[in-house]
Scaffold this motif. Structure first.
Motif, PDB file in Angstrom:
ATOM      1  N   TYR B   9       0.754  -1.405   0.026  1.00  0.00           N
ATOM      2  CA  TYR B   9       0.139   0.063   0.094  1.00  0.00           C
ATOM      3  C   TYR B   9       0.969   1.212  -0.068  1.00  0.00           C
ATOM      4  O   TYR B   9       0.507   2.565   0.306  1.00  0.00           O
ATOM      5  CB  TYR B   9      -0.822   0.070   1.231  1.00  0.00           C
ATOM      6  CG  TYR B   9      -1.649  -1.126   1.171  1.00  0.00           C
ATOM      7  CD1 TYR B   9      -2.924  -1.333   0.307  1.00  0.00           C
ATOM      8  CD2 TYR B   9      -1.824  -2.266   2.185  1.00  0.00           C
ATOM      9  CE1 TYR B   9      -3.597  -2.419   0.080  1.00  0.00           C
ATOM     10  CE2 TYR B   9      -2.423  -3.403   2.187  1.00  0.00           C
ATOM     11  CZ  TYR B   9      -3.474  -3.338   1.119  1.00  0.00           C
ATOM     12  OH  TYR B   9      -4.329  -4.561   1.173  1.00  0.00           O
ATOM     13  N   ARG B  10       1.973   1.114  -0.331  1.00  0.00           N
ATOM     14  CA  ARG B  10       3.084   2.164  -0.238  1.00  0.00           C
ATOM     15  C   ARG B  10       2.661   3.474  -1.336  1.00  0.00           C
ATOM     16  O   ARG B  10       1.848   3.136  -2.382  1.00  0.00           O
ATOM     17  CB  ARG B  10       4.326   1.839  -0.617  1.00  0.00           C
ATOM     18  CG  ARG B  10       5.131   1.093   0.465  1.00  0.00           C
ATOM     19  CD  ARG B  10       6.555   0.557  -0.466  1.00  0.00           C
ATOM     20  NE  ARG B  10       7.542   1.443  -0.636  1.00  0.00           N
ATOM     21  CZ  ARG B  10       8.585   1.194  -1.068  1.00  0.00           C
ATOM     22  NH1 ARG B  10       8.831  -0.006  -1.472  1.00  0.00           N
ATOM     23  NH2 ARG B  10       9.556   2.449  -1.111  1.00  0.00           N
ATOM     24  N   GLU B  11       2.715   4.723  -0.656  1.00  0.00           N
ATOM     25  CA  GLU B  11       2.473   5.584  -1.633  1.00  0.00           C
ATOM     26  C   GLU B  11       3.471   6.758  -1.587  1.00  0.00           C
ATOM     27  O   GLU B  11       3.921   7.070  -0.463  1.00  0.00           O
ATOM     28  CB  GLU B  11       1.195   6.395  -1.305  1.00  0.00           C
ATOM     29  CG  GLU B  11      -0.150   5.830  -1.400  1.00  0.00           C
ATOM     30  CD  GLU B  11      -1.559   6.505  -0.891  1.00  0.00           C
ATOM     31  OE1 GLU B  11      -1.466   7.761  -1.331  1.00  0.00           O
ATOM     32  OE2 GLU B  11      -2.194   5.904  -0.640  1.00  0.00           O
ATOM     33  N   ASP B  12       4.157   7.184  -2.649  1.00  0.00           N
ATOM     34  CA  ASP B  12       5.157   8.140  -2.830  1.00  0.00           C
ATOM     35  C   ASP B  12       4.557   9.442  -2.783  1.00  0.00           C
ATOM     36  O   ASP B  12       4.902  10.236  -3.520  1.00  0.00           O
ATOM     37  CB  ASP B  12       5.979   7.722  -4.068  1.00  0.00           C
ATOM     38  CG  ASP B  12       7.302   8.609  -3.907  1.00  0.00           C
ATOM     39  OD1 ASP B  12       7.655   8.988  -2.889  1.00  0.00           O
ATOM     40  OD2 ASP B  12       7.969   8.451  -4.954  1.00  0.00           O
ATOM     41  N   VAL B  13       3.999   9.876  -1.515  1.00  0.00           N
ATOM     42  CA  VAL B  13       3.359  11.145  -1.275  1.00  0.00           C
ATOM     43  C   VAL B  13       4.031  11.523   0.149  1.00  0.00           C
ATOM     44  O   VAL B  13       3.789  10.591   1.030  1.00  0.00           O
ATOM     45  CB  VAL B  13       1.762  11.279  -1.385  1.00  0.00           C
ATOM     46  CG1 VAL B  13       1.304  12.447  -1.014  1.00  0.00           C
ATOM     47  CG2 VAL B  13       1.502  10.557  -2.797  1.00  0.00           C
ATOM     48  N   ILE B  14       4.387  12.733   0.137  1.00  0.00           N
ATOM     49  CA  ILE B  14       4.786  13.221   1.631  1.00  0.00           C
ATOM     50  C   ILE B  14       3.465  13.109   2.658  1.00  0.00           C
ATOM     51  O   ILE B  14       2.714  13.496   2.055  1.00  0.00           O
ATOM     52  CB  ILE B  14       5.458  14.425   1.677  1.00  0.00           C
ATOM     53  CG1 ILE B  14       6.640  14.624   0.886  1.00  0.00           C
ATOM     54  CG2 ILE B  14       5.685  15.153   3.035  1.00  0.00           C
ATOM     55  CD1 ILE B  14       7.244  15.876   0.800  1.00  0.00           C
ATOM     56  N   GLY B  15       3.848  12.733   3.548  1.00  0.00           N
ATOM     57  CA  GLY B  15       2.716  12.489   4.643  1.00  0.00           C
ATOM     58  C   GLY B  15       1.936  11.268   4.755  1.00  0.00           C
ATOM     59  O   GLY B  15       1.117  10.943   5.214  1.00  0.00           O
ATOM     60  N   ARG B  16       2.389  10.206   3.661  1.00  0.00           N
ATOM     61  CA  ARG B  16       1.784   9.015   3.611  1.00  0.00           C
ATOM     62  C   ARG B  16       2.788   7.850   3.822  1.00  0.00           C
ATOM     63  O   ARG B  16       3.951   8.387   3.751  1.00  0.00           O
ATOM     64  CB  ARG B  16       1.223   8.746   2.202  1.00  0.00           C
ATOM     65  CG  ARG B  16       0.192   9.894   1.630  1.00  0.00           C
ATOM     66  CD  ARG B  16      -1.240   9.516   2.490  1.00  0.00           C
ATOM     67  NE  ARG B  16      -2.014   8.471   1.947  1.00  0.00           N
ATOM     68  CZ  ARG B  16      -3.066   8.066   2.297  1.00  0.00           C
ATOM     69  NH1 ARG B  16      -3.788   8.646   3.347  1.00  0.00           N
ATOM     70  NH2 ARG B  16      -3.773   7.308   1.508  1.00  0.00           N
ATOM     71  N   ALA B  17       2.407   6.761   4.263  1.00  0.00           N
ATOM     72  CA  ALA B  17       3.365   5.951   4.526  1.00  0.00           C
ATOM     73  C   ALA B  17       3.893   5.114   3.254  1.00  0.00           C
ATOM     74  O   ALA B  17       3.459   4.963   2.275  1.00  0.00           O
ATOM     75  CB  ALA B  17       2.639   4.510   5.266  1.00  0.00           C
ATOM     76  N   ASN B  18       5.525   5.032   3.449  1.00  0.00           N
ATOM     77  CA  ASN B  18       6.163   4.493   2.024  1.00  0.00           C
ATOM     78  C   ASN B  18       7.496   3.933   2.694  1.00  0.00           C
ATOM     79  O   ASN B  18       8.380   4.214   2.429  1.00  0.00           O
ATOM     80  CB  ASN B  18       6.232   5.867   1.353  1.00  0.00           C
ATOM     81  CG  ASN B  18       7.349   5.630   0.178  1.00  0.00           C
ATOM     82  OD1 ASN B  18       7.183   4.346  -0.399  1.00  0.00           O
ATOM     83  ND2 ASN B  18       7.857   6.472  -0.586  1.00  0.00           N
ATOM     84  N   VAL B  19       6.933   2.668   3.037  1.00  0.00           N
ATOM     85  CA  VAL B  19       8.118   1.811   3.715  1.00  0.00           C
ATOM     86  C   VAL B  19       8.083   0.605   2.918  1.00  0.00           C
ATOM     87  O   VAL B  19       7.276  -0.219   2.901  1.00  0.00           O
ATOM     88  CB  VAL B  19       7.965   1.613   5.267  1.00  0.00           C
ATOM     89  CG1 VAL B  19       8.924   0.928   5.802  1.00  0.00           C
ATOM     90  CG2 VAL B  19       7.675   2.693   5.981  1.00  0.00           C
ATOM     91  N   ALA B  20       9.413   0.306   2.400  1.00  0.00           N
ATOM     92  CA  ALA B  20       9.606  -0.965   1.755  1.00  0.00           C
ATOM     93  C   ALA B  20      10.146  -2.071   2.624  1.00  0.00           C
ATOM     94  O   ALA B  20      10.439  -1.973   3.974  1.00  0.00           O
ATOM     95  CB  ALA B  20      10.597  -0.744   0.713  1.00  0.00           C
ATOM     96  N   ASP B  21       9.520  -3.369   2.167  1.00  0.00           N
ATOM     97  CA  ASP B  21       9.674  -4.395   3.319  1.00  0.00           C
ATOM     98  C   ASP B  21      11.235  -4.923   3.377  1.00  0.00           C
ATOM     99  O   ASP B  21      11.978  -4.605   2.150  1.00  0.00           O
ATOM    100  CB  ASP B  21       9.186  -5.580   2.648  1.00  0.00           C
ATOM    101  CG  ASP B  21       7.594  -5.767   3.022  1.00  0.00           C
ATOM    102  OD1 ASP B  21       7.169  -4.713   3.662  1.00  0.00           O
ATOM    103  OD2 ASP B  21       7.137  -6.776   2.532  1.00  0.00           O
ATOM    104  N   THR B  22      11.962  -4.892   4.387  1.00  0.00           N
ATOM    105  CA  THR B  22      13.315  -5.433   4.669  1.00  0.00           C
ATOM    106  C   THR B  22      13.265  -6.733   5.490  1.00  0.00           C
ATOM    107  O   THR B  22      12.097  -6.977   6.214  1.00  0.00           O
ATOM    108  CB  THR B  22      14.107  -4.228   5.341  1.00  0.00           C
ATOM    109  OG1 THR B  22      13.497  -4.133   6.469  1.00  0.00           O
ATOM    110  CG2 THR B  22      14.055  -2.960   4.677  1.00  0.00           C
TER     111      THR B  22
END
Lengths: 376, 376, 376, 376
Positions: B9-22
């Motif tokens: 559900y990542r979104e590349d928008v400031i203020g939204r969650a954008n964390v890739a799985d590690t």
């Protein structure tokens, strides 16, 4: 063609559906399906239960279990990437989709390091926060900045711009978030916006709503507050605890909840927001309340002392900072395990929804002196 | 251990969650799961959408499709076994569980033969009924008996004992039921009771609430009605249609809905019940309204004339007795296909919930002159 | 120095003031006077009576007495010079100052010739009008023009611009005005303004509020009426009388008032304005109601039939167009003298004030079967 | 025959009455009088003034003037004979009948010796009390006993049994009473009852309403208070003064009233009673507010500091315990004469009446920088 059994909800009670599957009926069911329809009697007993059957289960989240993981998030993600560093509570009865701690209530533990500030946003969901540990936390709601300390309760009402942070001089802070995100999604009414400037200005004197609206039996003259949430955003712990002590001197309290007070909107005397309310209660030394059940979902945090609650026949032992939930229409009673100290429980709930829609009911446990037997 | 992707559900928008799985994060997620917890940023963008995304889809149920099957039920089941002979509408977007026609609203077509009476019951769900065809139908609500004719709208509010029947002299009758059963279940607030005597007595003169409360600009003096639903239970078609004609003489009506009136509780001027409201609207010959969208779910029945509606870019043609739904936050506009006759739409909806909880919004379509392009 | 007796209100009842004048006390009273002060016990029993003692007396104004004089005004003064040609009713108990017909209510009979229009004004006082005779009368309230016929009831709420007239094709018209001018003056809240243009434009379709708001159980959708008076300005006689007949079929009515209905604000179900309410009642053939008394002042007009009322033991015979008053807390009962025709009484009153301020009470006469003996 | 001039209120303004006496008209007026009627145009301009014209005049009652006389009452009358030993304030503009200090508000200074208790009674009038001096005073309202100290504000709402006293260990006490007795009489709604036992029992823990309802942002859970007055009866001075100090830190206050707070009913956020409200305000050192006027009558007591007020162009210097009034629609502004100490004014008023009846207005003085010239 309809597949599977259609008569699994039969009840042999007059006034209830009691239709056995036949070949003709199963044909009929299949025909209806093609038109996006069905036969009511195949589902009636399921969709009209005799009483509420919550999909949530009682859960206790122990702080000593969660805290290390909450702190671990500090290293794993940045606020910029994560939005907010939050470990949320997931009721095992609800499936993964809802992200609900109980009923339609979301809750999580948020952590912040000194000097961090989350970006500002707003949404249809209403939010509350209850401070658990740390120094220097603050929140800014529509330009009203408020410093926060342990056991302070603060609102970020639906539609308000809000951002949280911890001052440079502070320490790592943890607080509990409570939101009605699941309800907003269920009602298909959820909107979300990021603040155009990412951070919002502080446009009022610090703590101004507390100073102007947080006074007993008084309100600022000439102020026509017409918003549908409390103009008082922060409820500090010191006067709240004092209020419990004062009330304890002159009243017996509730048989179910001890000395029990609701946080209110001082402009109306009603709940702090339209979809979520919050309460604080004190169990006196040794107090063991009686059991009752209510239409509504509750999330408790022990903010002082230790004890246990019996929920639907199951015992949950809690101490400071532990969180537990009571699903709708489940019997619950509370016990203070100390003989000398009082114990305090903060809670938030959806009673304002139940009351607005005229659905609230409660019922005392009649049997066994009002106490539940504890199930094995 | 957490399985599957957590960063979908990542979104590349400031203020939204954008964390890739590690690997470290996936370990973390697995640890959280064991404590009935999760990381907010893995679900935040999903549970906080930019705007409501209804799980329901627009549907039209054609009466000529359903009617034969509704009548077929007369032979397939008895009222005693079935409780009520109802074909309910099932929104394909919602899965089987909810039994919802749209949003949290249930609807069905009920059929009864002359001389039949359903047993009396009551429940937390609120109900309305809209008469489609037949002579001799009646309902009894808390002892108030009312004869019913085509296009009459009648309430059986939450908590009232109610039973329905058709007189011996009547004909087979079909009506549309509307209830908030799904909402009551979702809110975990649903109670159900069968009347101890199975049938209830008629304890007031026939049609008494209509005669005493159904008068324009007047109410019975000295009557302190404090229940949270309308004391007027039946809204007859003749004065309702007359009201539309009268209003049409002196007003332009709504750009979105033509001549549009809400059924109200005459003791408050507000909605007829706390959880469901109902409205009636007239599209004048040739009228084509503009599109808007609203927070709320709607179920329409065409009760006069013919035309079509465009819902979320999809055209649905309707004629008398057809039923269609508009899910929350979907654009909709209506067209009367006749150049000489008016067309009338009855609707019921959950706007009282949205308004009570301060969630109602509406938005006009700005582009294209306010009209939706029809999607292929 | 205080003069006169100061102990004339003594009561020999425990808990009441009972202080005889002495020389020392009279000196004391004189000293207090010099400081704009007094001794409570000299007036306590007078200003705290055991129950309300109205300064108004019951009066009947016979139309056959007043009508010739009302018509005489047509020749004596012009509307331009007089403002309005009105013969007002003056309660003999009140002295000249108040210009009150009863309590703090003003009333008068206004007359107009065809082709005349009074200038437009507005004021804090709320006004009602009840049409007595003539054809072609109209009123314009904030741009809403309404033609008026016999027994129509019309509002000109506080703060609205209003003007009255009679069309060129009409006949001489007489109507009853009712205002709370005395109350506005007593409360020192009365403002008055002449319309800058002297006449106001008609800015809405004729009768639009009646057509949009005067429909049973319905209100215009999407209309957020937030003014504190009814959006329905005119209540026509035909549907009002029909409502009385309908209610008579299904209810016994009130023992004190027969079939009794309040005119209401359809947006709230409450009184038509904040300071004055109005009601209509039907006495069935031969009906003789029981006596009760109420906190509130009432002005009645017989608008159909003939009969009498007993007020505080005094009989007042009335016929069509006669007006009479019932002062606060005086027993009253009504009799229809016809054995075959119903009789109808229109009334307006200050009950909204009493109810807003939580002062309303009523009491049935307990003795003599609920009927007052008629005093000689 | 009508005597005297009938044209003394003529105004030569279009839209106002302007009819000169003629012989024919005077005959007409005489004929109308015989039927308890009159010609509106002879009184219209008088009863419809352009703006409110109060019958009260501004007055200052200096405590050093009244106090000796108040104490003198101790020797002149017993509580048994006098009911209560009270010196009441009599506005010179009102005549003797009303016993009004301003508008329809009564006020008096009551005195009691240690060990005395007044008998218990109740009435339609609402009452407030503000403690001026002495130790050991208490009041009992419907069984709730409350000790009272200087500057405490206490309610005895309409319809509640109440009695006052001073404990044996106390000192002579003086307080200000405020009641709406004149309004209750004007509205012909005043009832009075002596308690059957003369004294009423204390049936609740001392100060219980203060302890349970006097907490900021909190209310006792589960308490359904439905009475139309505040469940909090006593507003103590210490938290009230603290509230003023807190608000002063974060707000500029009102240009007309400095730091200004209303005492409220915590169950509604509204006024403490339906007919009277009360407020407290702080003028900061050297503060000189701007002038405005309001629909409503006010009675002030200086409870801290010294200064003056300009009312309708007249200067009134006040110090601690002085009382003064502001009649309706008269300009008023306040000045704190100290450069180092704040000054506080307690006031009570009839604004709840004005607001309930939708009559409240206020207007700032536009000229002269918002300050009134002081008239010689």
């Amino acid at each position: 063609m309809a597949t599977g059994r259609h008569d699994q909800y039969r009840e042999d009670v007059i006034g209830r559906a009691n239709v056995a599957d036949t070949e003709a009926l199963v044909d009929f069911y299949g025909d209806l399906e093609r038109f996006h329809a069905g036969a009511l009697w195949t589902v009636a007993n399921r969709i009209e239960p005799w009483q509420p059957e919550s999909r949530s289960v009682p859960v206790l989240w122990r702080y000593r279990d969660l805290r290390p993981h909450v702190l671990r998030a500090l290293d794993l993600v940045t606020p910029e990437k994560a939005g907010r560093r939050v470990v949320y509570l997931n009721n095992p009865g609800r499936g993964d989709d809802a992200a609900a701690a109980v009923g339609w209530l979301y809750s999580g533990l948020q952590v912040m390091n000194p000097g961090e500030v989350a970006s500002s946003h707003r949404h249809s969901a209403s939010a509350i926060r209850f401070i658990m540990e740390g120094e220097g936390a603050f929140t800014n709601v529509d330009g009203h900045k408020m410093p926060l300390n342990a056991n302070d309760f603060v609102l970020t009402p639906n539609g308000t711009w809000h951002e949280h942070g911890v001052g440079e001089e502070g320490t790592t802070c943890i607080w509990q978030d409570g939101l009605d995100i699941p309800l907003m999604n269920a009602l298909e009414a959820n909107f979300y916006e990021v603040h155009p400037d990412l951070q919002q200005a502080v446009t009022f004197p610090v703590d101004d709503t507390t100073m102007r609206w947080g006074n007993p039996g008084l309100r600022p003259a000439g102020e026509n507050w017409s918003k549908r949430y409390s103009p008082l955003f922060k409820y500090e712990w010191a006067p709240t605890y004092e209020a419990l002590l004062r009330a304890a001197k002159v009243s017996e309290g509730s048989p179910f909840d001890g000395i029990h007070m609701d946080y209110v909107d001082p402009s109306t005397g009603g709940p702090v927001m339209t979809t979520m309310g919050a309460s604080i209660q004190m169990l006196r030394p040794g107090e063991h309340t009686k059991a009752h059940r209510e239409v509504g979902s509750f999330l408790y945090q022990c903010c002082k002392g230790r004890g246990y609650s019996i929920i639907n026949g199951q015992r949950f032992d809690w101490q400071e900072r532990d969180i537990f939930c009571v699903p709708s229409w489940m019997f619950h009673e509370h016990v203070n395990l100390s003989d000398s100290e009082d114990a305090c429980l903060f809670s938030f709930h959806d009673l304002p929804v139940m009351r607005s829609l005229n659905l609230y009911r409660q019922e005392a446990l009649a049997e066994n002196g009002g106490h539940q037997p504890i199930l094995a």
